[in-house]
Design a protein around this motif. Sequence first.
Motif, PDB file in Angstrom:
ATOM      1  N   ILE A 125       0.832  -1.207   0.000  1.00 33.56           N
ATOM      2  CA  ILE A 125       0.000   0.000   0.000  1.00 33.56           C
ATOM      3  C   ILE A 125       0.867   1.258   0.000  1.00 33.56           C
ATOM      4  O   ILE A 125       0.354   2.356  -0.252  1.00 33.56           O
ATOM      5  N   LYS A 126       2.168   1.112   0.228  1.00 28.96           N
ATOM      6  CA  LYS A 126       3.052   2.277   0.206  1.00 28.96           C
ATOM      7  C   LYS A 126       3.359   2.721  -1.215  1.00 28.96           C
ATOM      8  O   LYS A 126       3.772   3.850  -1.439  1.00 28.96           O
ATOM      9  N   PHE A 127       3.192   1.818  -2.194  1.00 31.09           N
ATOM     10  CA  PHE A 127       3.681   2.090  -3.530  1.00 31.09           C
ATOM     11  C   PHE A 127       2.611   2.556  -4.507  1.00 31.09           C
ATOM     12  O   PHE A 127       2.915   3.193  -5.509  1.00 31.09           O
ATOM     13  N   CYS A 128       1.366   2.198  -4.285  1.00 28.36           N
ATOM     14  CA  CYS A 128       0.287   2.733  -5.108  1.00 28.36           C
ATOM     15  C   CYS A 128      -1.018   2.568  -4.349  1.00 28.36           C
ATOM     16  O   CYS A 128      -1.094   1.825  -3.369  1.00 28.36           O
ATOM     17  N   GLY A 169      -9.473  -2.307  -4.404  1.00 30.22           N
ATOM     18  CA  GLY A 169      -9.815  -2.693  -3.042  1.00 30.22           C
ATOM     19  C   GLY A 169      -9.419  -4.103  -2.674  1.00 30.22           C
ATOM     20  O   GLY A 169      -8.246  -4.467  -2.630  1.00 30.22           O
ATOM     21  N   SER A 170     -10.422  -4.940  -2.383  1.00 28.49           N
ATOM     22  CA  SER A 170     -10.196  -6.297  -1.899  1.00 28.49           C
ATOM     23  C   SER A 170      -9.335  -7.120  -2.856  1.00 28.49           C
ATOM     24  O   SER A 170      -8.505  -7.920  -2.423  1.00 28.49           O
ATOM     25  N   ALA A 171      -9.523  -6.940  -4.169  1.00 25.46           N
ATOM     26  CA  ALA A 171      -8.718  -7.690  -5.138  1.00 25.46           C
ATOM     27  C   ALA A 171      -7.244  -7.323  -5.040  1.00 25.46           C
ATOM     28  O   ALA A 171      -6.369  -8.135  -5.353  1.00 25.46           O
ATOM     29  N   ARG A 172      -6.942  -6.122  -4.592  1.00 26.99           N
ATOM     30  CA  ARG A 172      -5.566  -5.669  -4.432  1.00 26.99           C
ATOM     31  C   ARG A 172      -4.938  -6.169  -3.142  1.00 26.99           C
ATOM     32  O   ARG A 172      -3.772  -6.551  -3.118  1.00 26.99           O
ATOM     33  N   TYR A 173      -5.691  -6.120  -2.044  1.00 32.78           N
ATOM     34  CA  TYR A 173      -5.091  -6.285  -0.723  1.00 32.78           C
ATOM     35  C   TYR A 173      -5.379  -7.633  -0.066  1.00 32.78           C
ATOM     36  O   TYR A 173      -4.613  -8.072   0.782  1.00 32.78           O
ATOM     37  N   ASP A 174      -6.474  -8.287  -0.438  1.00 27.78           N
ATOM     38  CA  ASP A 174      -6.834  -9.564   0.177  1.00 27.78           C
ATOM     39  C   ASP A 174      -6.442 -10.761  -0.683  1.00 27.78           C
ATOM     40  O   ASP A 174      -6.516 -11.897  -0.219  1.00 27.78           O
ATOM     41  N   PHE A 175      -6.045 -10.509  -1.918  1.00 22.06           N
ATOM     42  CA  PHE A 175      -5.688 -11.563  -2.862  1.00 22.06           C
ATOM     43  C   PHE A 175      -4.301 -11.293  -3.430  1.00 22.06           C
ATOM     44  O   PHE A 175      -3.962 -10.153  -3.754  1.00 22.06           O
ATOM     45  N   SER A 176      -3.508 -12.342  -3.556  1.00 19.87           N
ATOM     46  CA  SER A 176      -2.289 -12.227  -4.353  1.00 19.87           C
ATOM     47  C   SER A 176      -2.676 -12.264  -5.827  1.00 19.87           C
ATOM     48  O   SER A 176      -3.763 -12.722  -6.191  1.00 19.87           O
ATOM     49  N   SER A 204      -3.484   4.653  -8.962  1.00 16.50           N
ATOM     50  CA  SER A 204      -3.885   5.774  -8.117  1.00 16.50           C
ATOM     51  C   SER A 204      -2.808   6.039  -7.070  1.00 16.50           C
ATOM     52  O   SER A 204      -2.005   5.161  -6.745  1.00 16.50           O
ATOM     53  N   LEU A 205      -2.791   7.261  -6.569  1.00 15.65           N
ATOM     54  CA  LEU A 205      -1.812   7.639  -5.552  1.00 15.65           C
ATOM     55  C   LEU A 205      -2.031   6.877  -4.259  1.00 15.65           C
ATOM     56  O   LEU A 205      -3.174   6.658  -3.853  1.00 15.65           O
ATOM     57  N   PRO A 206      -0.949   6.473  -3.583  1.00 11.30           N
ATOM     58  CA  PRO A 206      -1.108   5.905  -2.245  1.00 11.30           C
ATOM     59  C   PRO A 206      -1.737   6.931  -1.313  1.00 11.30           C
ATOM     60  O   PRO A 206      -1.564   8.137  -1.480  1.00 11.30           O
ATOM     61  N   GLU A 207      -2.461   6.439  -0.326  1.00 10.41           N
ATOM     62  CA  GLU A 207      -3.107   7.327   0.637  1.00 10.41           C
ATOM     63  C   GLU A 207      -2.053   8.166   1.349  1.00 10.41           C
ATOM     64  O   GLU A 207      -1.038   7.667   1.815  1.00 10.41           O
ATOM     65  N   GLY A 208      -2.284   9.489   1.391  1.00 12.21           N
ATOM     66  CA  GLY A 208      -1.375  10.395   2.079  1.00 12.21           C
ATOM     67  C   GLY A 208      -0.208  10.872   1.246  1.00 12.21           C
ATOM     68  O   GLY A 208       0.614  11.656   1.713  1.00 12.21           O
ATOM     69  N   MET A 209      -0.120  10.438  -0.019  1.00 14.26           N
ATOM     70  CA  MET A 209       0.979  10.863  -0.881  1.00 14.26           C
ATOM     71  C   MET A 209       0.498  11.980  -1.785  1.00 14.26           C
ATOM     72  O   MET A 209      -0.578  11.889  -2.392  1.00 14.26           O
ATOM     73  N   GLY A 210       1.271  13.036  -1.898  1.00 15.86           N
ATOM     74  CA  GLY A 210       0.903  14.164  -2.751  1.00 15.86           C
ATOM     75  C   GLY A 210       1.326  13.951  -4.182  1.00 15.86           C
ATOM     76  O   GLY A 210       2.280  13.213  -4.455  1.00 15.86           O
ATOM     77  N   PRO A 211       0.638  14.595  -5.150  1.00 22.45           N
ATOM     78  CA  PRO A 211       0.954  14.409  -6.565  1.00 22.45           C
ATOM     79  C   PRO A 211       2.386  14.758  -6.921  1.00 22.45           C
ATOM     80  O   PRO A 211       2.944  14.217  -7.856  1.00 22.45           O
ATOM     81  N   GLY A 212       3.009  15.671  -6.171  1.00 21.17           N
ATOM     82  CA  GLY A 212       4.360  16.096  -6.529  1.00 21.17           C
ATOM     83  C   GLY A 212       5.445  15.242  -5.925  1.00 21.17           C
ATOM     84  O   GLY A 212       6.630  15.475  -6.198  1.00 21.17           O
TER      85      GLY A 212
END
Length: 221
Positions: A125-128, A169-176, A204-212
């Motif tokens: 979740i840190k990368f996207c 969502g779930s397809a990203r984080y609950d499933f490999s 999409s941007l990771p949560e808390g990451m700014g576009p710049g």
Amino acid sequence: MAGSGRLALRTLPGVGWVRGSGPAVLSRLRDAAVVRPGFLSAAEEETLRRELEPELRRRRYEYDHWDAAIHGFRETEKSRWSEASRAILQRVQAAAFGSGQTLLSPVHVLDLEPQGYIKPHVDSIKFCGATIAGLSLLSSSVMRLVHTQEPGEWVELLLEPGSLYILRGSARYDFSHEILRDEESFFGERRIPRGRRISVICRSLPEGMGPGEPAQPPPAC
């Protein structure tokens, strides 16, 4: 699993590009693991391929990855596109991302050689952010998603050239997820021969990451 003949093929009604272990997991991921076949015309696919080839040719195929997820690949991050390609990417954004989602500026381009593959992994979740969307070029392939806690729950996506896949969502984080190697590449009983595959991936941007802020290591998809 795929190609074993021991599991009945279960697909969503009217959909021939998504199959899974049962109706519950298919229902759960109905809007989280999506395939849109024929998203690109043949001319659009050729537009992207022509634009990407010169840059990809300057790179060598690699056989290790920073998180050991990919074998037989070359990749790049691309921010500048021709007007025709930008129009295609804008259609991807409209189809896959919500109005409140901001996209990472560089688009991730991943080139798998015919014998290349992507191992099962879960994106950090840190990368996207919560949504990724990928265009598939050149070769058909099969993407497999397996629940990290319940390995008997799985879904497979048939990704044909010109198709768009969306994971949320779930397809990203609950499933490999993984791209099957050529010798394992079946969709049900159907053999899906693997050739060279290029994917063009918007994130999409990771949560808390700014576009710049600088882009982080991309996911393997």
